[in-house]
Enzyme design. Sequence first.
Site, short mmCIF file in Angstrom:
data_model
loop_
_atom_site.label_atom_id
_atom_site.label_comp_id
_atom_site.label_asym_id
_atom_site.label_seq_id
_atom_site.Cartn_x
_atom_site.Cartn_y
_atom_site.Cartn_z
N SER A 21 0.84 -1.21 0.00
CA SER A 21 0.00 0.00 0.00
C SER A 21 0.87 1.25 0.00
O SER A 21 0.51 2.27 -0.60
CB SER A 21 -0.97 0.01 1.18
OG SER A 21 -0.27 0.06 2.40
N ASN A 22 2.03 1.19 0.63
CA ASN A 22 2.95 2.34 0.58
C ASN A 22 3.52 2.52 -0.83
O ASN A 22 3.67 3.64 -1.31
CB ASN A 22 4.09 2.17 1.59
CG ASN A 22 3.63 2.47 3.00
OD1 ASN A 22 3.34 3.62 3.33
ND2 ASN A 22 3.53 1.44 3.82
N HIS A 106 8.96 3.44 8.74
CA HIS A 106 8.82 2.60 9.94
C HIS A 106 7.61 3.07 10.76
O HIS A 106 7.44 4.27 10.98
CB HIS A 106 10.10 2.69 10.79
CG HIS A 106 10.05 1.80 11.98
ND1 HIS A 106 10.31 0.45 11.92
CD2 HIS A 106 9.72 2.07 13.27
CE1 HIS A 106 10.16 -0.07 13.13
NE2 HIS A 106 9.80 0.89 13.96
N VAL A 140 20.03 -1.25 12.69
CA VAL A 140 18.63 -1.31 12.25
C VAL A 140 17.77 -0.21 12.88
O VAL A 140 17.76 -0.02 14.10
CB VAL A 140 18.05 -2.70 12.57
CG1 VAL A 140 16.56 -2.78 12.22
CG2 VAL A 140 18.82 -3.77 11.82
C1 GRF Z 1 4.07 -0.84 6.89
O1 GRF Z 1 3.34 -0.64 8.07
C2 GRF Z 1 5.54 -0.60 7.16
O2 GRF Z 1 5.80 0.42 8.06
C3 GRF Z 1 5.93 -1.93 7.76
O3 GRF Z 1 5.26 -2.87 6.94
C4 GRF Z 1 4.04 -2.29 6.48
C5 GRF Z 1 3.98 -2.46 4.98
O4 GRF Z 1 2.72 -2.17 4.45
N1 GRF Z 1 7.34 -2.09 7.82
P1 GRF Z 1 2.47 -2.15 2.88
O5 GRF Z 1 3.03 -3.43 2.29
O6 GRF Z 1 3.13 -0.94 2.30
O7 GRF Z 1 0.96 -2.09 2.73
#
Ligand code: GRF
Length: 181
Positions: A21-22, A106, A140
């Site tokens: 989704s990001n 994050h 990290v």
């Molecule tokens: C996000 O909450 C990111 O911060 C974490 O994993 C999730 C990934 O979500 N590390 P998406 O795959 O972008 O929907």
Amino acid sequence: MSTITDTLRSNWAVMISGTGSNLSALLDLDPVLSVGLVISDKKNAYGLSRARRRGIPTYHFENNDWDDLQNQLKRYLIDYIFLAGFMKICPENFLKNWSGRIFNVHPSLLPTYPGLKSIERSFNDKAPMGVTIHEVTPAVDKGLILLQRKIVSTDTLESSEFQIHISEHRVVRRVFECYKK
Ligand code: GRF
């Protein structure tokens, strides 16, 4: 030393492990952002389908073959990397090629709650919650912080998770919009 204009024209790789989704939030910024390659360590990650639908080349990272990944990044002339939910830890040998050119989103207000289950842990502690974009370094979740956004606290873990994800999408866009200026 690259300028913001160089960065705007640069070619980004986005690395994912899940729904992406990001990644989608970033791709919605086109044509500001040029994503030349989407990489996933999970062959069936939904984010790969999102990339393919937009005609972006994809690469399945497997067997922890960081050398082959580096070759692919060269092959696609990638300048910058964004980790958007990529769940593997990048080794120092790989990171030394990308110093100052690899970023991560994050789901906590770093330096608090680094590592896994950050949303759940911060919610359970009734601690301030939010999201951070930072540079990726061998330590990290400890790289230079570029941007943070706090969320308004909510009563349930589910609604906090929802807010965090919405906030993540906003900050990943914001970072790239900053590059645009
Ligand atoms: C996000 O909450 C990111 O911060 C974490 O994993 C999730 C990934 O979500 N590390 P998406 O795959 O972008 O929907």
